[in-house]
Scaffold this motif. Structure first.
Motif, PDB file in Angstrom:
ATOM      1  N   ASN A  58       3.547 -10.010  11.913  1.00 28.87           N
ATOM      2  CA  ASN A  58       4.508  -9.673  10.625  1.00 28.87           C
ATOM      3  C   ASN A  58       4.333  -7.963  10.326  1.00 28.87           C
ATOM      4  OD1 ASN A  58       1.514 -10.101   9.499  1.00 28.87           O
ATOM      5  ND2 ASN A  58       2.022  -9.585   7.216  1.00 28.87           N
ATOM      6  N   TRP A  59       4.268  -7.849  11.066  1.00 31.64           N
ATOM      7  CA  TRP A  59       4.008  -6.066  11.281  1.00 31.64           C
ATOM      8  C   TRP A  59       5.132  -5.658  12.191  1.00 31.64           C
ATOM      9  CZ3 TRP A  59      -0.281  -9.114  12.408  1.00 31.64           C
ATOM     10  CH2 TRP A  59      -0.261  -9.137  13.950  1.00 31.64           C
ATOM     11  N   GLY A  60       5.972  -4.350  11.917  1.00 35.79           N
ATOM     12  CA  GLY A  60       6.856  -3.769  13.282  1.00 35.79           C
ATOM     13  C   GLY A  60       7.052  -2.232  11.840  1.00 35.79           C
ATOM     14  N   PHE A  77      14.642  -4.991  12.040  1.00 38.08           N
ATOM     15  CA  PHE A  77      12.850  -5.598  12.158  1.00 38.08           C
ATOM     16  C   PHE A  77      12.487  -5.298  13.521  1.00 38.08           C
ATOM     17  CE2 PHE A  77       8.414  -6.967  11.176  1.00 38.08           C
ATOM     18  CZ  PHE A  77       7.843  -5.998  10.361  1.00 38.08           C
ATOM     19  N   ARG A  92      10.361  -9.669   0.611  1.00 41.31           N
ATOM     20  CA  ARG A  92       9.130  -8.717   0.480  1.00 41.31           C
ATOM     21  C   ARG A  92       8.217  -7.604   1.244  1.00 41.31           C
ATOM     22  NH1 ARG A  92       7.734  -8.065  -5.825  1.00 41.31           N
ATOM     23  NH2 ARG A  92       8.538  -9.610  -6.167  1.00 41.31           N
ATOM     24  N   MET A  93       8.188  -6.419   1.445  1.00 38.21           N
ATOM     25  CA  MET A  93       7.729  -5.725   2.205  1.00 38.21           C
ATOM     26  C   MET A  93       6.617  -4.959   2.386  1.00 38.21           C
ATOM     27  SD  MET A  93      10.766  -4.040   5.197  1.00 38.21           S
ATOM     28  CE  MET A  93      12.054  -4.075   3.853  1.00 38.21           C
ATOM     29  N   TYR A  94       5.588  -4.786   2.777  1.00 32.62           N
ATOM     30  CA  TYR A  94       4.710  -3.709   2.049  1.00 32.62           C
ATOM     31  C   TYR A  94       4.743  -2.304   3.469  1.00 32.62           C
ATOM     32  CZ  TYR A  94      -0.357  -1.688   1.922  1.00 32.62           C
ATOM     33  OH  TYR A  94      -0.932  -0.451   1.872  1.00 32.62           O
ATOM     34  N   ILE A  95       4.613  -0.968   3.129  1.00 28.86           N
ATOM     35  CA  ILE A  95       5.145  -0.087   3.264  1.00 28.86           C
ATOM     36  C   ILE A  95       4.378   1.424   3.175  1.00 28.86           C
ATOM     37  CG2 ILE A  95       7.459   1.729   4.062  1.00 28.86           C
ATOM     38  CD1 ILE A  95       9.362  -0.808   2.632  1.00 28.86           C
ATOM     39  N   PRO A  96       2.894   0.989   3.804  1.00 34.63           N
ATOM     40  CA  PRO A  96       1.922   1.978   2.954  1.00 34.63           C
ATOM     41  C   PRO A  96       2.243   3.368   3.656  1.00 34.63           C
ATOM     42  CG  PRO A  96       1.373   1.041   4.993  1.00 34.63           C
ATOM     43  CD  PRO A  96       2.565   0.432   4.757  1.00 34.63           C
ATOM     44  N   THR A 116      -1.669  -8.607   3.744  1.00 29.84           N
ATOM     45  CA  THR A 116      -0.727  -7.426   4.515  1.00 29.84           C
ATOM     46  C   THR A 116      -2.094  -6.225   4.104  1.00 29.84           C
ATOM     47  OG1 THR A 116      -0.445  -6.920   2.110  1.00 29.84           O
ATOM     48  CG2 THR A 116       1.104  -7.824   4.332  1.00 29.84           C
ATOM     49  N   ALA A 126       1.844   0.528   9.620  1.00 29.94           N
ATOM     50  CA  ALA A 126       2.719  -0.229  10.249  1.00 29.94           C
ATOM     51  C   ALA A 126       3.327  -0.658   8.916  1.00 29.94           C
ATOM     52  CB  ALA A 126       2.601  -2.007  11.005  1.00 29.94           C
ATOM     53  N   THR A 127       5.265  -1.079   9.045  1.00 29.00           N
ATOM     54  CA  THR A 127       5.727  -1.845   7.566  1.00 29.00           C
ATOM     55  C   THR A 127       5.096  -3.581   8.242  1.00 29.00           C
ATOM     56  OG1 THR A 127       6.771  -0.429   7.466  1.00 29.00           O
ATOM     57  CG2 THR A 127       7.679  -2.555   7.255  1.00 29.00           C
ATOM     58  N   PHE A 128       5.445  -3.936   7.260  1.00 30.74           N
ATOM     59  CA  PHE A 128       4.507  -5.507   7.035  1.00 30.74           C
ATOM     60  C   PHE A 128       5.393  -6.206   6.424  1.00 30.74           C
ATOM     61  CE2 PHE A 128       0.395  -3.237   8.257  1.00 30.74           C
ATOM     62  CZ  PHE A 128      -0.113  -4.252   8.811  1.00 30.74           C
ATOM     63  N   ILE A 129       5.993  -7.077   6.743  1.00 31.68           N
ATOM     64  CA  ILE A 129       6.301  -8.406   5.439  1.00 31.68           C
ATOM     65  C   ILE A 129       5.710  -9.379   4.516  1.00 31.68           C
ATOM     66  CG2 ILE A 129       8.091 -10.806   5.831  1.00 31.68           C
ATOM     67  CD1 ILE A 129       8.961  -8.672   7.378  1.00 31.68           C
ATOM     68  N   ARG A 130       5.415  -8.796   3.170  1.00 32.02           N
ATOM     69  CA  ARG A 130       4.793  -9.942   2.797  1.00 32.02           C
ATOM     70  C   ARG A 130       4.859 -10.545   2.268  1.00 32.02           C
ATOM     71  NH1 ARG A 130       1.598  -5.229  -1.543  1.00 32.02           N
ATOM     72  NH2 ARG A 130       0.408  -5.406  -0.065  1.00 32.02           N
TER      73      ARG A 130
END
Lengths: 185, 136
Positions: free
Chosen positions: A104-106, A117, A168-172, B76, B94-98
């Motif tokens: 689920n990350w990329g 994605f 929903r995406m998490y973009i650190p 995440t 990285a960018t994560f699908i949450r």
């Protein structure tokens, strides 16, 4: 002039049939009369991909971001579709590899009007931007995308589709890097 | 600090090595649970996207009018769980699908999917726990 027809081919959420001939590629819905036509002179590229409805033929047009995707081909169709694309349009249909890792990350990237994605440099899925109804930024690191549902006649509960409503995406990367790690230093 | 699991070892997992390994039963844009591969295949805009159970945190289900909603939450970094986050990540930057949220008119189907995802998660957690105990 000869054309070849494939039945059971989907364009977005509509079912129809697709014809490939020397004049181009055309698709017609079984109900409602919707058509998609791409004349041979406009065709720029063609790709073959495993998608949910088995295999997809995706074609790109010259001088525009427009692309069209047709789903529902079988594995056995690959050789004939690729052959027709070569014969009629002198294009090589490229087999596009996706990521099947299950991660689920990329990273995200844009390709025309599609948000891609990528996992390990291979696309896992694409989101057509016109399908996004609304997007929100929650906090500094979370983005949500809400999707437009295709306006289809309601089916019985038994045959109802699984409709994707929100991602929903998490973009650190948007947060200053060494801010959140100082507490127990 | 280990707020995002940095410094801990991330254990590699993979759903499928290639397209040919995706179950041939996946022929429409519907949620599909592949117990053998410990994977949930989710439809995203026509694509069939596998998510390994290790990437899934949990699922939740809600009823709203005639629809039932199923939300899949993923692992995440940076989640306020209340307890110290110690899940290691391969790439915390990285960018994560949450999360992904689906709706359906088919309550029975989503009830079954919800139960199956929870069971799969439970089985995998149990197996991990047993492995840990054996190692100790």
């Amino acid at each position: 002039m000869s054309t070849t027809e494939y039945g059971d081919i989907w364009h977005l959420e509509e079912h129809g049939k697709l014809r490939i001939g020397s004049s181009g590629i055309s698709w017609k819905a079984l109900e409602g009369g919707k058509t998609v036509n791409v004349p041979a002179s406009e065709l720029k590229w063609a790709e073959w991909t495993r998608v949910a409805r088995q295999f997809q033929l995706r074609i790109g047009l010259k001088d525009t971001w427009r692309r069209e995707a047709f789903d529902g081909f079988t594995r056995q169709d690959q050789d004939s579709v690729g052959g027709l694309i070569k014969q009629h349009f002198d294009l090589n249909m490229e087999v596009k590899e996706l990521s099947w890792r299950g991660w689920n990350w990329g990273a995200t990237d844009f390709r025309g009007q599609d948000l891609v994605f990528l996992i390990g440099n291979k696309p896992a899925f694409e989101i057509p931007l016109p399908s996004v109804a609304n997007s929100n930024i929650a906090g500094k690191t979370e983005v949500s995308l809400e999707f437009i549902q295709p306006d289809m006649p309601k089916k019985s509960a038994k045959n109802a589709p699984d409709e994707l409503m929100e991602l929903r995406m998490y973009i650190p990367g948007t947060l200053p890097k060494d801010n959140d790690n100082e507490d127990d230093a | 600090g280990e707020a995002d699991g940095r410094g801990k070892e991330w254990k590699r997992f993979i759903s499928y090595k290639g397209e040919g390994a995706l179950p041939s039963e996946v022929t429409e844009p519907k949620i599909y649970i592949d117990k053998k591969a410990l994977t949930v295949v989710l439809p995203i805009h026509g694509f069939a996207v596998p998510f390994h159970i290790n990437a899934i945190k949990n699922a939740s289900k809600n009823d709203e009018a005639e629809y039932v909603y199923l939300r899949i939450n993923f692992q995440t970094p940076g989640q306020l769980t209340g307890k110290k986050e110690d899940t290691p990540f391969e790439d915390p930057d990285a960018t994560f699908i949450r999360s992904l949220t689906y709706r359906s008119l088919n309550r029975t189907r989503f009830d079954n999917l919800f139960a199956a995802i929870q069971q799969l998660k439970k089985d995998v957690n149990k197996r991990e726990q047993q492995k840990k105990e054996m190692a100790d």
